[in-house]
Design an enzyme around this catalytic site. Structure first.
Site, PDB file in Angstrom:
ATOM      1  N   ASN A 143       0.814  -1.206   0.000  1.00 48.06           N
ATOM      2  CA  ASN A 143       0.000   0.000   0.000  1.00 48.06           C
ATOM      3  C   ASN A 143       0.853   1.265   0.000  1.00 48.06           C
ATOM      4  OD1 ASN A 143      -1.840   2.039   0.433  1.00 48.06           O
ATOM      5  ND2 ASN A 143      -3.030   0.955   1.961  1.00 48.06           N
ATOM      6  N   ASP A 144       1.475   1.573   1.126  1.00 44.53           N
ATOM      7  CA  ASP A 144       2.210   2.843   1.230  1.00 44.53           C
ATOM      8  C   ASP A 144       3.361   2.952   0.231  1.00 44.53           C
ATOM      9  OD1 ASP A 144       0.576   3.704   3.328  1.00 44.53           O
ATOM     10  OD2 ASP A 144       1.753   2.551   4.767  1.00 44.53           O
ATOM     11  N   VAL A 145       3.972   1.807  -0.116  1.00 44.35           N
ATOM     12  CA  VAL A 145       5.139   1.849  -1.005  1.00 44.35           C
ATOM     13  C   VAL A 145       4.764   2.128  -2.461  1.00 44.35           C
ATOM     14  CG1 VAL A 145       6.517   0.351   0.450  1.00 44.35           C
ATOM     15  CG2 VAL A 145       5.165  -0.644  -1.389  1.00 44.35           C
TER      16      VAL A 145
END
Lengths: 467, 106
Positions: free
Chosen positions: A392-394
């Site tokens: 997700n965040d990456v």
């Protein structure tokens, strides 16, 4: 006898260096650990002949067997997803052993020191022992806390923080240091003094690790690894053991560099990780507009089967769902259909740098299909499908274009440049950093909701039906 | 002359420190990210050499000093755990790394 032992320790140091060197390249890595292992075996066996050993052989063999058996059993059993915390445990053991060497040496009193110092000034001999004791104890207790946090034990899950924490730690450190100096310079073997000194060092290790969140923990484990190396080297000086000195220093410097590389991959500095935390940065970022568009597995399968190039972006969510084996099965089908399949790994995918590679390797993915961020980012614009699974965040474009976002500046995989993006996700929740992901709302993105393993099984089904 | 020899004896460990320090840095500096985890585990194994030192201090401890024997016992057990555990997990991880060619051969 002395010559035989020195020669063996010399050979051990050579074997360690060659082993580590071989471990730093994928084609020779497997043999590297064998070289290093041979060195360890040689050193351990020859130490039984050490002239300083006067007795206690039974106790020694019992301890060796106990430690080896417990470690062997746990190391064979541990899941690949739990690797970071297991490394933390073994590292803590090393730190504890270094501290124990210092403790036994300090407990021995002047009669032991007289012949053990071997020409070194007594204060230097004791100071080295004390330094190793401090670092080893901190690494020991800190690593155990790191294990508890990575294992996600309930009482350790949340970072423990309170006002004035840094001051408390500074006072603890100061007390420990002064006490250590007193012990070394006065040449005292007072039992109470030693006990307080060791307790302070152990407490400090706990205090350092407690405020750190789970996501940052691997960097701290790596730091403790470097520290243990240093502690081993100090005790090596105390014992005039060249194998310990060389191995300890190499691990100390290699571990420091590895820690630095890990922190850099997360776009953080080591001081930033130790003395502040992710959520202290606050949750900012622009609101994301638009809606998420979903897609069913059969349609996703068709899109991939007819693509010429597919890039897979796996995250820790995939590993937790144990979907890597199914994922590789799906990729093999695609490859048979003539699709160019690549894996893109973000440096912090998984629990620590390289962890995702281990998880994919476990499923049988060859390492030459796996690319890291710098190698693959230029490829996304030419990819027909980018499949994001459990990450997700990456892949959040906010890191690139939203200055108010807490993750702004973190290197990301440019998944949003691909012609089509498929995201396999359990639900609509936000990622580890607690930020909305604009990628999910993008026009070329389709969400495939569900448990990663079940969704991939559905994709395999879909691709097979096309053949 | 004797004074020089004595000074060299004290400085020799410093030279080892400096050279080994640079060496560790060099070994790691060109490592691909895919090997970071196994390498951290591998270096974790290497400091398991501490078991050797723990054996020496336990063997040296006076049999009347119960506290030293207990601490020494745990030192050896912990050191052995570090070495054996570090070896097994590193080997397990590295065993899994294969290239496409090697995977096809199987």
């Amino acid at each position: 006898m002395g010559h035989l032992i020195e020669l063996s320790y010399f050979l051990t140091a050579v074997l360690f260096i060659v082993g580590l060197k071989r471990m730093s390249h994928p084609t020779t890595a497997r043999s590297g650990i064998l070289w290093a292992g041979a060195g360890m075996l040689l050193a351990t066996l020859v130490t039984f002949l050490h002239p300083q050993i006067a007795g206690n052989y039974l106790l020694m063999i019992a301890a060796l067997m106990l430690g080896s058996a417990v470690a062997w059993y746990s190391a064979k059993k541990v899941e690949m997803t739990a690797m970071p915390q297991m490394i933390a445990v073994y590292n803590g053991m090393g730190g504890g052993a270094a501290a124990a060497i210092a403790a036994v040496t300090l407990l021995g009193g002047p009669e032991l020191w007289d012949h053990a110092a071997l020409g070194k000034p007594l204060w230097l001999f004791l100071l080295l022992a004390v330094l190793g004791a401090m670092i080893g104890s901190i690494s020991f207790s800190g690593s155990i806390i790191a294990f508890a946090k990575l294992q996600e034990y309930q009482s350790f899950r949340n970072p423990l923080r309170f006002i004035g924490q840094q001051k408390v730690n500074a006072i603890l450190f100061g007390l420990m240091f002064v006490l250590g100096l007193i012990i070394a310079l006065s040449g005292s073997d007072n039992l109470a003094l030693l006990a307080i000194f060791f307790l302070l060092a152990l407490a400090l290790g706990i205090m350092i690790a407690m405020p750190i969140g789970g996501a940052d923990m691997p960097v701290v484990v790596s730091l403790f690894n470097a520290l243990t190396g240093l502690a081993v080297a100090f005790e090596g000086y105390v014992l005039n053991n060249s194998a310990m000195i060389i191995a300890g220093i190499i691990v100390g410097s290699a571990g420091s560099l590895l820690t630095h590389l890990m922190a850099k991959a997360m776009n953080r500095s080591i001081t930033n990780i130790l003395f502040s935390s992710w959520d202290a940065l606050g949750s900012g970022g622009q609101a994301v507009t638009g809606s998420m568009k979903s897609m069913e597995p059969p349609d996703a399968a068709i899109q991939m089967a007819y693509a010429s190039k597919v890039i897979i972006v796996p995250g820790y969510g995939m590993a937790v769902a144990q979907a890597q084996h199914k994922l590789w099965e799906m990729c093999r089908l695609l490859i048979e259909n003539g699709v160019d399949v690549k894996f893109a790994i973000h440096p912090v995918a998984g629990r620590m740098p390289g962890h995702m590679n281990v998880l994919l390797a476990e499923a049988g993915v060859p390492y030459d299909l796996i690319f890291d961020l710098e190698e693959i980012n230029a490829d996304f614009p030419t990819a027909d499908v980018a499949l994001v699974i459990g990450a997700n965040d990456v892949v959040n474009p906010a890191a690139r274009n939203d200055k108010s976002s807490p993750i702004y500046g973190m290197p990301i995989l440019n998944v949003d440049y691909a012609k089509n993006v498929q995201v396999i996700k359990r639900g609509k929740g936000v990622g580890f950093a607690g930020i909305e992901n604009a990628l999910f709302f993008s026009d070329n993105t389709r969400m495939v909701y569900g448990d990663a393993q079940k969704v991939v099984a559905g994709l395999i089904q879909g691709i097979k039906e096309l053949n | 002359m004797e004074a020089m020899l004595h000074a060299l004896e004290l400085f020799l460990p410093l030279y080892i420190l400096m050279l080994a320090g640079f060496l560790g840095y060099e070994i790691i500096s060109r490592v691909p990210v895919i090997l970071h985890t196994p390498l951290m585990s591998g270096s974790n194994f290497v400091h398991g050499i501490v078991v050797v030192g723990a054996m020496v201090v336990l063997g040296e401890a006076s049999p009347d000093n119960t506290l030293a024997l207990i601490v020494g016992f745990f030192g050896v057990a912990l050191g052995a755990g570090n070495a054996v555990g570090g070896y097994v997990v590193t080997e397990r991880m590295l065993d899994m790394f294969k290239s496409s060619k090697a995977a096809k051969k199987e």
